[in-house]
Design a protein around this motif. Sequence first.
Motif, PDB file in Angstrom:
ATOM      1  N   LEU A 278     -13.270  41.526  -9.736  1.00 21.42           N
ATOM      2  CA  LEU A 278     -13.273  40.084  -9.459  1.00 21.42           C
ATOM      3  C   LEU A 278     -13.312  39.807  -7.958  1.00 21.42           C
ATOM      4  O   LEU A 278     -13.909  38.824  -7.531  1.00 21.42           O
ATOM      5  N   SER A 279     -12.707  40.683  -7.155  1.00 21.04           N
ATOM      6  CA  SER A 279     -12.780  40.524  -5.691  1.00 21.04           C
ATOM      7  C   SER A 279     -14.216  40.629  -5.207  1.00 21.04           C
ATOM      8  O   SER A 279     -14.594  40.005  -4.220  1.00 21.04           O
ATOM      9  N   ALA A 280     -15.021  41.427  -5.925  1.00 24.36           N
ATOM     10  CA  ALA A 280     -16.427  41.611  -5.568  1.00 24.36           C
ATOM     11  C   ALA A 280     -17.342  40.658  -6.345  1.00 24.36           C
ATOM     12  O   ALA A 280     -18.557  40.829  -6.342  1.00 24.36           O
ATOM     13  N   ASN A 281     -16.745  39.674  -7.003  1.00 21.99           N
ATOM     14  CA  ASN A 281     -17.499  38.717  -7.837  1.00 21.99           C
ATOM     15  C   ASN A 281     -18.339  39.418  -8.900  1.00 21.99           C
ATOM     16  O   ASN A 281     -19.460  39.018  -9.184  1.00 21.99           O
ATOM     17  N   ASP A 282     -17.777  40.466  -9.460  1.00 18.76           N
ATOM     18  CA  ASP A 282     -18.438  41.213 -10.527  1.00 18.76           C
ATOM     19  C   ASP A 282     -17.614  41.038 -11.803  1.00 18.76           C
ATOM     20  O   ASP A 282     -16.477  40.568 -11.769  1.00 18.76           O
ATOM     21  N   GLU A 283     -18.178  41.428 -12.916  1.00 16.62           N
ATOM     22  CA  GLU A 283     -17.511  41.294 -14.209  1.00 16.62           C
ATOM     23  C   GLU A 283     -16.719  42.568 -14.506  1.00 16.62           C
ATOM     24  O   GLU A 283     -17.276  43.666 -14.489  1.00 16.62           O
ATOM     25  N   PRO A 284     -15.422  42.452 -14.775  1.00 15.86           N
ATOM     26  CA  PRO A 284     -14.652  43.656 -15.111  1.00 15.86           C
ATOM     27  C   PRO A 284     -14.996  44.154 -16.515  1.00 15.86           C
ATOM     28  O   PRO A 284     -15.410  43.380 -17.375  1.00 15.86           O
ATOM     29  N   ARG A 285     -14.829  45.459 -16.709  1.00 19.87           N
ATOM     30  CA  ARG A 285     -14.984  46.024 -18.044  1.00 19.87           C
ATOM     31  C   ARG A 285     -13.833  45.541 -18.914  1.00 19.87           C
ATOM     32  O   ARG A 285     -12.699  45.401 -18.441  1.00 19.87           O
ATOM     33  N   ALA A 286     -14.105  45.334 -20.173  1.00 21.63           N
ATOM     34  CA  ALA A 286     -13.064  44.919 -21.117  1.00 21.63           C
ATOM     35  C   ALA A 286     -12.134  46.097 -21.396  1.00 21.63           C
ATOM     36  O   ALA A 286     -12.552  47.255 -21.400  1.00 21.63           O
ATOM     37  N   TYR A 287     -10.882  45.797 -21.616  1.00 24.15           N
ATOM     38  CA  TYR A 287      -9.916  46.815 -22.021  1.00 24.15           C
ATOM     39  C   TYR A 287     -10.250  47.202 -23.455  1.00 24.15           C
ATOM     40  O   TYR A 287     -10.743  46.381 -24.228  1.00 24.15           O
ATOM     41  N   ALA A 288      -9.995  48.455 -23.820  1.00 23.33           N
ATOM     42  CA  ALA A 288     -10.345  48.928 -25.157  1.00 23.33           C
ATOM     43  C   ALA A 288      -9.193  49.750 -25.737  1.00 23.33           C
ATOM     44  O   ALA A 288      -8.366  50.293 -24.989  1.00 23.33           O
ATOM     45  N   HIS A 289      -9.165  49.838 -27.061  1.00 21.82           N
ATOM     46  CA  HIS A 289      -8.134  50.639 -27.725  1.00 21.82           C
ATOM     47  C   HIS A 289      -8.164  52.090 -27.241  1.00 21.82           C
ATOM     48  O   HIS A 289      -7.103  52.706 -27.077  1.00 21.82           O
ATOM     49  N   GLU A 290      -9.361  52.636 -27.005  1.00 21.96           N
ATOM     50  CA  GLU A 290      -9.482  54.018 -26.545  1.00 21.96           C
ATOM     51  C   GLU A 290      -8.816  54.203 -25.183  1.00 21.96           C
ATOM     52  O   GLU A 290      -8.127  55.192 -24.936  1.00 21.96           O
ATOM     53  N   ARG A 291      -9.039  53.256 -24.281  1.00 23.96           N
ATOM     54  CA  ARG A 291      -8.417  53.313 -22.949  1.00 23.96           C
ATOM     55  C   ARG A 291      -6.903  53.215 -23.065  1.00 23.96           C
ATOM     56  O   ARG A 291      -6.160  53.921 -22.390  1.00 23.96           O
ATOM     57  N   HIS A 292      -6.450  52.342 -23.953  1.00 25.36           N
ATOM     58  CA  HIS A 292      -5.009  52.168 -24.140  1.00 25.36           C
ATOM     59  C   HIS A 292      -4.385  53.438 -24.723  1.00 25.36           C
ATOM     60  O   HIS A 292      -3.306  53.858 -24.284  1.00 25.36           O
ATOM     61  N   ARG A 293      -5.063  54.045 -25.670  1.00 26.75           N
ATOM     62  CA  ARG A 293      -4.552  55.288 -26.277  1.00 26.75           C
ATOM     63  C   ARG A 293      -4.460  56.382 -25.219  1.00 26.75           C
ATOM     64  O   ARG A 293      -3.473  57.120 -25.164  1.00 26.75           O
ATOM     65  N   ALA A 294      -5.477  56.512 -24.377  1.00 22.64           N
ATOM     66  CA  ALA A 294      -5.454  57.517 -23.306  1.00 22.64           C
ATOM     67  C   ALA A 294      -4.279  57.274 -22.364  1.00 22.64           C
ATOM     68  O   ALA A 294      -3.581  58.209 -21.959  1.00 22.64           O
ATOM     69  N   TRP A 295      -4.043  56.012 -22.010  1.00 17.61           N
ATOM     70  CA  TRP A 295      -2.930  55.656 -21.134  1.00 17.61           C
ATOM     71  C   TRP A 295      -1.600  56.000 -21.798  1.00 17.61           C
ATOM     72  O   TRP A 295      -0.704  56.577 -21.169  1.00 17.61           O
ATOM     73  N   THR A 296      -1.471  55.676 -23.077  1.00 13.35           N
ATOM     74  CA  THR A 296      -0.229  55.960 -23.805  1.00 13.35           C
ATOM     75  C   THR A 296       0.045  57.459 -23.837  1.00 13.35           C
ATOM     76  O   THR A 296       1.180  57.897 -23.592  1.00 13.35           O
ATOM     77  N   LEU A 297      -0.986  58.246 -24.110  1.00 16.55           N
ATOM     78  CA  LEU A 297      -0.807  59.707 -24.141  1.00 16.55           C
ATOM     79  C   LEU A 297      -0.459  60.258 -22.756  1.00 16.55           C
ATOM     80  O   LEU A 297       0.412  61.128 -22.622  1.00 16.55           O
ATOM     81  N   ARG A 298      -1.110  59.757 -21.722  1.00 18.40           N
ATOM     82  CA  ARG A 298      -0.832  60.196 -20.354  1.00 18.40           C
ATOM     83  C   ARG A 298       0.610  59.861 -19.971  1.00 18.40           C
ATOM     84  O   ARG A 298       1.320  60.694 -19.387  1.00 18.40           O
ATOM     85  N   ARG A 299       1.068  58.687 -20.333  1.00 21.91           N
ATOM     86  CA  ARG A 299       2.438  58.268 -20.025  1.00 21.91           C
ATOM     87  C   ARG A 299       3.447  59.148 -20.762  1.00 21.91           C
ATOM     88  O   ARG A 299       4.470  59.529 -20.194  1.00 21.91           O
ATOM     89  N   GLU A 300       3.154  59.484 -22.022  1.00 18.29           N
ATOM     90  CA  GLU A 300       4.053  60.343 -22.799  1.00 18.29           C
ATOM     91  C   GLU A 300       4.146  61.738 -22.189  1.00 18.29           C
ATOM     92  O   GLU A 300       5.211  62.345 -22.197  1.00 18.29           O
ATOM     93  N   MET A 301       3.038  62.246 -21.665  1.00 18.68           N
ATOM     94  CA  MET A 301       3.019  63.578 -21.076  1.00 18.68           C
ATOM     95  C   MET A 301       3.846  63.652 -19.791  1.00 18.68           C
ATOM     96  O   MET A 301       4.403  64.693 -19.476  1.00 18.68           O
ATOM     97  N   THR A 302       3.885  62.562 -19.038  1.00 21.20           N
ATOM     98  CA  THR A 302       4.603  62.577 -17.761  1.00 21.20           C
ATOM     99  C   THR A 302       6.057  62.139 -17.904  1.00 21.20           C
ATOM    100  O   THR A 302       6.806  62.189 -16.941  1.00 21.20           O
ATOM    101  N   ALA A 303       6.434  61.678 -19.104  1.00 27.29           N
ATOM    102  CA  ALA A 303       7.819  61.199 -19.299  1.00 27.29           C
ATOM    103  C   ALA A 303       8.777  62.346 -19.484  1.00 27.29           C
ATOM    104  O   ALA A 303       8.486  63.430 -19.785  1.00 27.29           O
TER     105      ALA A 303
END
Length: 154
Positions: A129-154
């Motif tokens: 948005l700072s570059a006046n461009d359209e951001p990619r939509a968040y997706a379930h796959e991205r969220h799942r990857a984040w959840t797994l990454r967070r679990e691994m570092t906890a």
Amino acid sequence: MTWHTRVELLHLEGRIERWIRFGRPVEEEILDRRRRALWFAPDAVFAFVRWAANDYGTAVSRIDILRAVAAGEPLTTVPGVTPGGEVLLRLSGWPKVERVLHAIDQVEALGIDPADACPDHWRHVHSRLSANDEPRAYAHERHRAWTLRREMTA
């Protein structure tokens, strides 16, 4: 004593509004009929919106998506937030603020609390948005990857 980030909210009808768009506070205090304070635990992510008007219309529109920090972590100061937080997104001007609000709505439409979304997503939205461009939509796959990454570092 546990370290918390304090956010002061304010509502002066038609003049000044400071509110939380998302986030899970651990404590709330009513200061008076127009002001209240919320506290967020370390690592909590929240969106803080600030809006002000004058006799000529909107004077300020800002949104900050912040991560509450623990004692001793680096932080950025933000008006109304004590001591401050890690800035994931910071934009001003109503057109950009409105686009951030739409991005938040998109995450919620997936059935995901925006406070639980990957912090990198909010950084991505900020950059695009700072570059006046359209951001990619968040997706379930991205969220799942984040959840797994967070679990691994906890």
